[in-house]
Design an enzyme around this catalytic site. Structure first.
Site, PDB file in Angstrom:
ATOM      1  N   ASP A  15       0.864  -1.169   0.000  1.00 22.44           N
ATOM      2  CA  ASP A  15       0.000   0.000   0.000  1.00 22.44           C
ATOM      3  C   ASP A  15       0.908   1.228   0.000  1.00 22.44           C
ATOM      4  O   ASP A  15       2.062   1.164   0.454  1.00 22.44           O
ATOM      5  CB  ASP A  15      -0.892  -0.032   1.241  1.00 22.44           C
ATOM      6  N   SER A 122      -2.543   0.611  -4.838  1.00 14.44           N
ATOM      7  CA  SER A 122      -3.022   1.763  -4.073  1.00 14.44           C
ATOM      8  C   SER A 122      -4.336   2.319  -4.596  1.00 14.44           C
ATOM      9  O   SER A 122      -4.662   2.194  -5.786  1.00 14.44           O
ATOM     10  CB  SER A 122      -1.953   2.866  -4.117  1.00 14.44           C
ATOM     11  N   ASN A 123      -5.049   2.982  -3.682  1.00 15.38           N
ATOM     12  CA  ASN A 123      -6.209   3.782  -4.076  1.00 15.38           C
ATOM     13  C   ASN A 123      -5.797   5.025  -4.859  1.00 15.38           C
ATOM     14  O   ASN A 123      -6.627   5.645  -5.524  1.00 15.38           O
ATOM     15  CB  ASN A 123      -6.980   4.235  -2.833  1.00 15.38           C
TER      16      ASN A 123
END
Length: 226
Positions: A15, A122-123
């Site tokens: 992340d 990741s977002n």
């Protein structure tokens, strides 16, 4: 806590925000100008950024992570009336160059030297990830930068985690997934990754039915985790 994987780990997926990059760095660098409630502003900014991603995913009304980051900051300013709103653009500019945690470059290089493949999942939007990685001098380290933008949804949708197995053509158990977000670790565990919770803030555990394989205070332990 550290458990050896049942199968060799060939891919390490990270992340980005809170795990590699300090999400509070933008506010911290401008804390004096923001005033006495700068820390509260930063905490709300992060909280709303994540909240908006979950709500958008559940509604199937996607907006990219940068748009949500801007909206979250506006909400934080509205909730923290003492903060100097004239610093809004300064904070947004700083978010493109967040500090990485001090151990990150050394650990990533160490894993790379061991022959591992490295990726971010990741977002964050592609532009955000590219900017953060470049600013941290990590642009030659990663084999892939995987953004949810390709799917127009957010974690913890299982399709997001599948992006990593598809990219590297491996089964989930061949991937070690690292995140500082316990909810993200829960999602990745449900998908089948070997998960490592980077518990930098020493938070209490949640999601006991979806326990990580290991809990570390920072990334350093990855080099000996096996």
């Amino acid at each position: 806590m550290a458990l050896s994987p049942s199968k060799p780990i060939s891919v390490y997926v990270f992340d980005a925000y809170g795990t590699l990059f300090d999400v509070h760095a933008a506010v911290r660098k401008n804390a004096e100008g923001l005033g006495p409630d700068a820390q509260r502003l930063s905490e709300i900014w992060r909280q709303k950024q994540l909240e908006y991603s979950w709500i958008r995913a559940m509604m199937n009304r996607y907006q990219d992570f940068w748009a949500l980051t801007e909206q979250a900051l506006d909400t934080a300013f509205a909730m923290v009336g003492t903060a100097d709103r004239s610093l809004r653009q300064t904070l947004l500019d700083a978010y493109w160059q967040l500090d990485c945690y001090t151990e990150v470059p050394i650990v990533l290089k160490g894993l790379k030297d061991q022959g591992a493949k490295l990726a971010i999942l990741s977002n964050g939007s592609p532009a955000m990830l590219e900017g953060a990685v470049k600013a941290a001098g990590l642009d030659e380290v990663f084999d892939a930068l995987l953004s949810v933008d390709a799917l127009k949804t957010y974690k913890t949708n299982m399709d997001v985690y599948e992006m990593a197995t598809t990219e590297f053509r491996v089964f989930p158990e061949a991937i070690s997934f690292q995140s500082s977000n316990r909810w993200d670790v829960a999602g990745a565990t449900a998908f089948g990754f070997r998960t490592v919770w980077i518990n930098r803030a020493n938070n209490p555990d949640e999601y006991s039915d979806l326990a990580p394989a290991a809990v570390l205070q920072d990334l350093n332990g990855l080099l000996t985790l096996g």
